[in-house]
Design a protein around this motif. Structure first.
Motif, PDB file in Angstrom:
ATOM      1  N   LEU A  13       1.011  -1.128  -0.289  1.00  0.00           N
ATOM      2  CA  LEU A  13      -0.176   0.056   0.115  1.00  0.00           C
ATOM      3  C   LEU A  13       0.470   1.536   0.523  1.00  0.00           C
ATOM      4  CD1 LEU A  13      -2.413  -0.887   2.798  1.00  0.00           C
ATOM      5  CD2 LEU A  13      -2.363  -0.801  -0.040  1.00  0.00           C
ATOM      6  N   ARG A  14       1.536   0.818   0.167  1.00  0.00           N
ATOM      7  CA  ARG A  14       2.798   2.318  -0.100  1.00  0.00           C
ATOM      8  C   ARG A  14       4.240   2.275  -0.530  1.00  0.00           C
ATOM      9  NH1 ARG A  14       7.803   3.833  -0.715  1.00  0.00           N
ATOM     10  NH2 ARG A  14       8.631   2.259   0.662  1.00  0.00           N
ATOM     11  N   ASP A  15       5.046   1.862  -1.066  1.00  0.00           N
ATOM     12  CA  ASP A  15       5.960   1.665  -1.916  1.00  0.00           C
ATOM     13  C   ASP A  15       5.385   1.127  -3.504  1.00  0.00           C
ATOM     14  OD1 ASP A  15       8.661   1.415  -4.215  1.00  0.00           O
ATOM     15  OD2 ASP A  15       9.886   0.865  -1.679  1.00  0.00           O
ATOM     16  N   GLY A  16       4.532  -0.170  -3.498  1.00  0.00           N
ATOM     17  CA  GLY A  16       3.918  -0.576  -4.126  1.00  0.00           C
ATOM     18  C   GLY A  16       2.707   0.457  -4.788  1.00  0.00           C
ATOM     19  N   THR A 202      15.318  -6.254   5.903  1.00  0.00           N
ATOM     20  CA  THR A 202      15.529  -6.209   4.051  1.00  0.00           C
ATOM     21  C   THR A 202      14.362  -5.645   3.384  1.00  0.00           C
ATOM     22  OG1 THR A 202      14.569  -8.104   3.640  1.00  0.00           O
ATOM     23  CG2 THR A 202      16.750  -8.198   4.547  1.00  0.00           C
ATOM     24  N   HIS A 203      14.708  -4.841   2.884  1.00  0.00           N
ATOM     25  CA  HIS A 203      13.944  -4.213   1.831  1.00  0.00           C
ATOM     26  C   HIS A 203      15.208  -3.902   0.486  1.00  0.00           C
ATOM     27  CE1 HIS A 203      10.880  -0.428   0.470  1.00  0.00           C
ATOM     28  NE2 HIS A 203      11.623  -0.289  -0.182  1.00  0.00           N
ATOM     29  N   CYS A 204      14.270  -5.239  -0.128  1.00  0.00           N
ATOM     30  CA  CYS A 204      15.432  -5.009  -1.404  1.00  0.00           C
ATOM     31  C   CYS A 204      14.399  -4.696  -3.272  1.00  0.00           C
ATOM     32  CB  CYS A 204      15.895  -6.574  -2.264  1.00  0.00           C
ATOM     33  SG  CYS A 204      16.383  -6.588  -0.215  1.00  0.00           S
ATOM     34  N   HIS A 205      14.269  -3.807  -4.131  1.00  0.00           N
ATOM     35  CA  HIS A 205      14.316  -3.417  -5.380  1.00  0.00           C
ATOM     36  C   HIS A 205      14.660  -4.534  -6.406  1.00  0.00           C
ATOM     37  CE1 HIS A 205      11.395  -0.113  -4.150  1.00  0.00           C
ATOM     38  NE2 HIS A 205      11.936  -0.272  -3.581  1.00  0.00           N
ATOM     39  N   ASN A 206      13.838  -5.052  -6.877  1.00  0.00           N
ATOM     40  CA  ASN A 206      14.164  -5.740  -7.864  1.00  0.00           C
ATOM     41  C   ASN A 206      14.439  -5.536  -9.885  1.00  0.00           C
ATOM     42  OD1 ASN A 206      13.834  -8.995  -8.778  1.00  0.00           O
ATOM     43  ND2 ASN A 206      11.517  -8.289 -10.056  1.00  0.00           N
ATOM     44  N   GLY A 238      10.239  -3.442  -9.073  1.00  0.00           N
ATOM     45  CA  GLY A 238       9.318  -3.352  -8.008  1.00  0.00           C
ATOM     46  C   GLY A 238       9.979  -4.298  -6.742  1.00  0.00           C
ATOM     47  N   ASN A 239       9.478  -4.510  -6.174  1.00  0.00           N
ATOM     48  CA  ASN A 239       9.787  -4.763  -4.953  1.00  0.00           C
ATOM     49  C   ASN A 239      10.091  -6.764  -4.288  1.00  0.00           C
ATOM     50  OD1 ASN A 239       9.228  -2.705  -3.973  1.00  0.00           O
ATOM     51  ND2 ASN A 239       9.309  -2.529  -1.777  1.00  0.00           N
ATOM     52  N   ALA A 240      10.853  -7.047  -3.663  1.00  0.00           N
ATOM     53  CA  ALA A 240      10.498  -8.264  -3.493  1.00  0.00           C
ATOM     54  C   ALA A 240       9.065  -9.302  -2.442  1.00  0.00           C
ATOM     55  CB  ALA A 240      11.823  -8.702  -2.031  1.00  0.00           C
TER      56      ALA A 240
END
Ligand code: KIV
Ligand code: ZN
Length: 465
Positions: A13-16, A202-206, A238-240
């Protein structure tokens, strides 16, 4: 021995929501937050309250009505942002303020025009201020993986001393390699005073397709929170992906002996709900929740599946909530079957609404023969939002539904039942069946599957218990 618990921090709901085409209104965010609650995530990052009134409202409404998980609100490292986040979180049963500030030289020089000293001071002050309002404070040094490691350690140490309870290490631009990311987490654990008092996240982008691998590498080196999103949506690539993280741990406890509280049987429904709300479809070959994730087309694969599903399936469709494919939705399907599939997709209808969905369904089924879940969700969306008038069969006819894939009858159930004759019959046909699908997935299957006890004797192996 108990396995370490990994906190699942969902930022759909935030980064997505920041990803192109994925914005949601307040109602939609609330609906998805309720689904995330059912799914069992530990933290819901509900938005960035200073960003807009809509974001503020969404965080406030979610905080007021979703009571079990922690509700986080994002804030830049300044008083105004932190105060606004706190205002939105007031009604939360378990609020968290998430403060971030970039720490890499490239961000400091070109974006923020700050020196390292100023950055350190700003991070410390913002966390101290957040802590004066809320006991649960997370800090993220944005672009951590491109930050000078000694400086990163200094910042992390300062924010822990200022009261941060979670320290998140973002690979903001998806630049890191798994070994490198794991090593960074290890270095922080070795070098930072007080690190044992906080949760490392962890907060990993793709961007290089490594978000899940990097997150898992971080966990192996001691991170105990993973930030992720449904369907892996998020900035740029995107994110993990939440479903991939959770199922990697479930399917491979030998390598990842960790627990989450996610109820994996709600993964498919969550994925479909997000796709329905955003109208961004799930890529067919998406791991875990894509339409092809449990489909088998090649004759050799079908043959293996008939002999033993373990030959080509490493988890059961049911374990991630993929509906029972024995229910083929076509023009001969009745209201009951339709109502059940709608329910599996997260929609329960009153009689009148169901009648309307059914009417439209029949028109559609007549045209495309097999109705996929994605079609059904689109149709439900129309009924719920009232975008197609009740009698507008032409509206449905005019839509650009992709044709359903041609499938050949495939007697999987008989073979899996251990009947030698069925096996040999199927074997002899298997090479002819190139266009056949064995589908336990979102698409329809023409055959009944042994899903009631699918893989039953292999559950120990699959679930690692
Ligand atoms: O990718 C990132 O750095 C972020 C932070 C705000 C956590 O999303
Ligand atoms: Zn991010």
């Amino acid at each position: 021995m108990d396995r370490p618990r990994i906190t699942i921090f969902d930022t759909t709901l935030r980064d997505g929501e920041q990803s192109p085409g994925c914005s949601m209104n307040v109602q939609e965010k609330l609906r998805l937050a309720q689904q995330l609650d059912r799914l069992g995530v530990d933290v819901i990052e509900a938005g960035f309250p200073i960003a807009s009134d809509g974001d503020f409202d969404a965080v406030q409404r979610i905080a007021a009505s979703v009571r079990r998980p922690i509700i986080a609100g994002l804030a830049r490292a300044c008083t105004g942002d932190v105060d606004r986040a706190w205002q939105a979180l007031q009604g939360a049963a378990r609020p968290r303020i998430h403060v971030f500030l970039a720490t890499s030289d490239i961000h400091l020089k070109y974006k923020l025009r700050l020196t390292r000293e100023q950055c350190l001071e700003q991070a410390r002050n913002a966390v101290r201020h957040a802590k004066s309002l809320c006991a649960d404070v997370e800090f993220s040094p944005e672009d951590a993986t491109r930050t000078d490691v000694a400086f990163l350690c200094q910042v992390v140490e300062a924010v822990i001393a200022a009261g941060a309870t979670t320290v998140n290490i973002p690979d903001t631009v998806g630049y890191s390699m798994p070994e490198e990311y794991g090593q960074l987490i290890r270095t922080l654990r070795e070098k930072v005073a007080g690190i044992e008092r906080v949760t490392i996240s962890t907060h990993c982008h793709n961007d290089l397709g490594l978000a899940v691998a990097n997150s898992l590498a971080g966990v192996q080196q001691g991170a105990r929170q993973v930030e992720c999103t449904i369907n892996g949506i998020g900035e740029r690539a995107g994110n993990a992906s939440l479903e991939e993280i959770v199922m990697a741990m479930r399917v491979r406890p030998d390598r990842y002996p960790y627990e989450t509280t996610v109820a994996s049987e709600h993964l498919y429904q969550s994925s479909q709900m997000l796709a329905e709300i955003t109208r961004v479809p799930v890529q067919p070959n998406k791991a875990i929740t894509g339409r092809n994730a449990f489909a088998h087309e090649a004759g050799i694969h079908q043959d293996g599946m008939l002999k033993n599903p373990l030959t080509y399936e490493i988890m059961t469709p049911q374990s991630v909530g993929v509906p029972d494919s024995r229910l083929v939705l076509g023009k001969h399907s009745g209201r009951h079957a339709l109502a059940l599939r709608c329910e599996q997709l997260g929609h329960q209808f009153e009689r009148r609404e169901l009648d309307e969905v059914y009417r439209k369904f029949v028109v559609l089924a007549d045209r495309i023969k097999k109705v996929q879940d994605s079609h059904l969700l689109e149709l439900i969306h129309d009924v719920v939002s009232g975008t197609v008038s009740h009698s507008d069969a032409a509206g449905i006819q005019a839509r650009k539904f992709p044709p359903a894939t041609a499938t050949l009858p495939f007697p999987r159930a008989a073979a899996a039942g251990g009947n030698g004759n069925s096996n040999s019959n199927s074997n002899s046909n298997s090479n002819d069946s190139h266009s056949a699908h064995i589908s336990g997935s979102a698409g329809p299957a023409q055959v009944s599957m042994p899903f009631n006890d699918h893989h039953a004797e292999q559950e120990d192996y699959l679930w690692g218990v």
